[in-house]
Design an enzyme around this catalytic site. Structure first.
Site, PDB file in Angstrom:
ATOM      1  N   HIS A   1     -33.925  42.190   6.847  1.00  0.00           N
ATOM      2  CA  HIS A   1     -33.698  43.579   5.960  1.00  0.00           C
ATOM      3  C   HIS A   1     -34.956  44.135   5.714  1.00  0.00           C
ATOM      4  CE1 HIS A   1     -29.656  41.388   4.448  1.00  0.00           C
ATOM      5  NE2 HIS A   1     -29.893  41.347   5.682  1.00  0.00           N
TER       6      HIS A   1
ATOM      7  N   ASN B   1     -17.242  36.160   9.984  1.00  0.00           N
ATOM      8  CA  ASN B   1     -17.728  35.052  10.610  1.00  0.00           C
ATOM      9  C   ASN B   1     -17.317  33.806  10.214  1.00  0.00           C
ATOM     10  OD1 ASN B   1     -19.174  33.425  12.777  1.00  0.00           O
ATOM     11  ND2 ASN B   1     -20.787  33.428  11.608  1.00  0.00           N
ATOM     12  N   LYS B   2     -17.441  32.649  10.898  1.00  0.00           N
ATOM     13  CA  LYS B   2     -17.244  31.343  10.449  1.00  0.00           C
ATOM     14  C   LYS B   2     -15.479  31.203   9.957  1.00  0.00           C
ATOM     15  CE  LYS B   2     -21.468  30.403   8.365  1.00  0.00           C
ATOM     16  NZ  LYS B   2     -22.359  29.468   7.467  1.00  0.00           N
TER      17      LYS B   2
ATOM     18  N   GLY C   1     -33.773  31.370  32.157  1.00  0.00           N
ATOM     19  CA  GLY C   1     -34.698  31.716  31.769  1.00  0.00           C
ATOM     20  C   GLY C   1     -35.091  32.755  30.319  1.00  0.00           C
ATOM     21  N   ILE C   2     -34.212  32.199  29.674  1.00  0.00           N
ATOM     22  CA  ILE C   2     -34.327  32.866  28.132  1.00  0.00           C
ATOM     23  C   ILE C   2     -35.572  32.705  27.581  1.00  0.00           C
ATOM     24  CG2 ILE C   2     -33.188  33.432  26.153  1.00  0.00           C
ATOM     25  CD1 ILE C   2     -30.420  32.532  27.774  1.00  0.00           C
ATOM     26  N   THR C   3     -36.248  33.471  27.163  1.00  0.00           N
ATOM     27  CA  THR C   3     -37.430  33.278  26.403  1.00  0.00           C
ATOM     28  C   THR C   3     -37.510  33.756  25.008  1.00  0.00           C
ATOM     29  OG1 THR C   3     -38.765  34.916  27.487  1.00  0.00           O
ATOM     30  CG2 THR C   3     -39.195  32.761  28.308  1.00  0.00           C
TER      31      THR C   3
ATOM     32  N   GLY D   1     -24.774  33.233   9.576  1.00  0.00           N
ATOM     33  CA  GLY D   1     -24.557  33.178  10.836  1.00  0.00           C
ATOM     34  C   GLY D   1     -25.214  34.031  11.777  1.00  0.00           C
ATOM     35  N   LYS D   2     -25.993  34.897  11.420  1.00  0.00           N
ATOM     36  CA  LYS D   2     -26.563  35.765  12.342  1.00  0.00           C
ATOM     37  C   LYS D   2     -27.143  35.418  13.569  1.00  0.00           C
ATOM     38  CE  LYS D   2     -29.167  37.104   8.894  1.00  0.00           C
ATOM     39  NZ  LYS D   2     -28.647  36.369   7.836  1.00  0.00           N
ATOM     40  N   THR D   3     -27.977  34.425  13.345  1.00  0.00           N
ATOM     41  CA  THR D   3     -28.600  33.844  14.557  1.00  0.00           C
ATOM     42  C   THR D   3     -27.875  33.116  15.299  1.00  0.00           C
ATOM     43  OG1 THR D   3     -30.752  33.429  13.087  1.00  0.00           O
ATOM     44  CG2 THR D   3     -30.584  32.263  14.906  1.00  0.00           C
TER      45      THR D   3
END
Ligand code: GTP
Ligand code: MG
Length: 362
Positions: free
Chosen positions: A129, A179-180, A100-102, A80-82
């Site tokens: 890594h 996470n999760k 406006g995130i690019t 779940g990093k991304t």
């Protein structure tokens, strides 16, 4: 081994006692025996190299100011990093940049409210890594804090261990994001147990590793995670002198068909300005334009701030150092010197212990 070398010296009638310096000829003799190539260093160049590693000088010490932390997120595939990065970005990008995130640059700045004020932190998107390992192998230390994401329904996996090893070797503080936790079968307690068994004792259990239970997908407890990051950052007393010529690290670089060489820098000390002349690994050039993490042109970038730079003569490598110098002639000369030093480093690395490490493969 030390013993082998001592044995060899004895066999040659040299009886080293305790701490002793070998003269040049003796060093050459030992190296010949072990088939290691010797390169005689020019003392001026050696000093140059030593200086490169020094971030602060006397002048800086009087002018140090707070700088934002630089954070790398690591962890096993699909943990779940991304999703975490995306959530942090979407919910925390400065209002002026919202929408406006690019995707242009693998590092970005996020504003986190701390005591009613907004404080910046910088997340590195690219360093998987390998990139992290490669940068570390080259002596580059840009990351201040490592966040290791572990899925609560899956636990410690091979790349989790790898991430832990990288963070430990780099000597950076670790924060665990479990996470999760929204998922059926999520078992955060078990993850904490597994982590303690590899030496990462949760703060909640009296250890020193902060662990935050989150759901990156649902956005649960992300505020807690950000708060934890800022607390850890505070303890590190991250500082730099914005009032000088910039130096820092290349975090990624490549060739764009239209714009030519593009490199993403993180400034470690000083302020980088449009028009500055930089030497950067084996490349050099005048900074023709600077872009921030939203792709907007900017005139300068201070400590910890990632910027994309155009104007370099060649494509540098992730982990290369850059620095601002007085003129293009100096830049060219330094680039050539670095090329030579790097060639020598590569030769001696090849002639080294020959072991293949994760980093050398990266
Ligand atoms: P790699 O880049 O391949 O190493 O994976 P990653 O660590 O970036 O994982 P990614 O964010 O792509 O998530 C993998 C899958 O897990 C996706 O389908 C996500 O939607 C899902 N996922 C991530 N975080 C959560 C979460 O908190 N809860 C649930 N239920 N699913 C999640
Ligand atoms: Mg990913």
């Amino acid at each position: 081994s030390e013993g082998e070398i001592l044995g060899y010296l004895y066999s040659k009638g040299i009886k080293p006692d305790g701490v002793q310096t070998l003269d040049k000829d003796m060093v050459k003799m030992v190296c010949r025996e072990y088939e290691v190539e010797v390169i005689e260093a020019d003392p001026v160049k050696v000093e140059e190299m030593a200086k490169k590693k020094e971030i602060f000088d006397k002048e800086d010490l009087a002018k140090l100011q707070y700088r934002p932390p630089v954070i790398t997120i690591m962890g096993h595939v699909d943990h779940g990093k991304t999703t975490l990065l995306d959530y942090i970005r979407k919910s925390r990008v400065a209002a002026s940049e919202a929408g406006g995130i690019t995707q242009g640059i693998g590092a970005y700045q996020v504003l986190v409210p701390v005591d009613g004020k907004s404080q910046a932190c910088v997340f590195l998107d690219t360093p998987g890594h390998e990139a992290f390992g490669a940068m570390r192998a080259r002596g580059a230390r840009v990351t201040d804090i490592a966040i290791i994401v572990v899925a609560a329904d899956d636990g410690i996996r091979p790349q989790t261990n790898e991430a832990i090893a990288h963070a430990k070797a780099a000597g950076v503080p670790i924060i665990i994001a479990i996470n999760k936790i929204d998922k059926d079968g999520a078992n955060p307690e078990r993850v904490m147990q597994e982590l303690s068994s590899v030496g990462l004792m949760p703060e909640d259990w009296g250890g020193d590793i902060p662990m935050v239970q989150i759901s990156a997908l649902k956005g649960k407890n992300i505020d807690d995670l950000l708060e934890t990051i800022m607390l850890v950052a505070e303890l590190q007393e991250l500082k730099a002198n914005p009032d000088r010529d910039a130096k820092g690290i290349v975090i990624e670089a490549g060739l764009d068909k239209k714009k030519g060489v593009m490199a993403t820098f993180i400034v470690q000390n000083g302020t980088l300005r449009k028009g500055d002349v930089v030497v950067c690994g084996e490349a050099f050039g005048k900074v023709r334009a600077l872009f921030d993490d939203s792709g907007k042109q900017v005139n300068d970038a201070g400590p910890s701030i990632p910027v994309q730079v155009i104007g370099l003569s060649g494509v540098p490598l992730a982990g290369d150092e850059f620095e601002v110098v007085g003129s293009i002639d100096i830049a060219r000369e330094k680039a050539e010197l670095r090329a030579e030093l790097l060639r020598n480093e590569r030769i001696s690395a090849k002639a080294g212990d020959g072991k293949i490490t994760l980093s050398s493969l990266a």
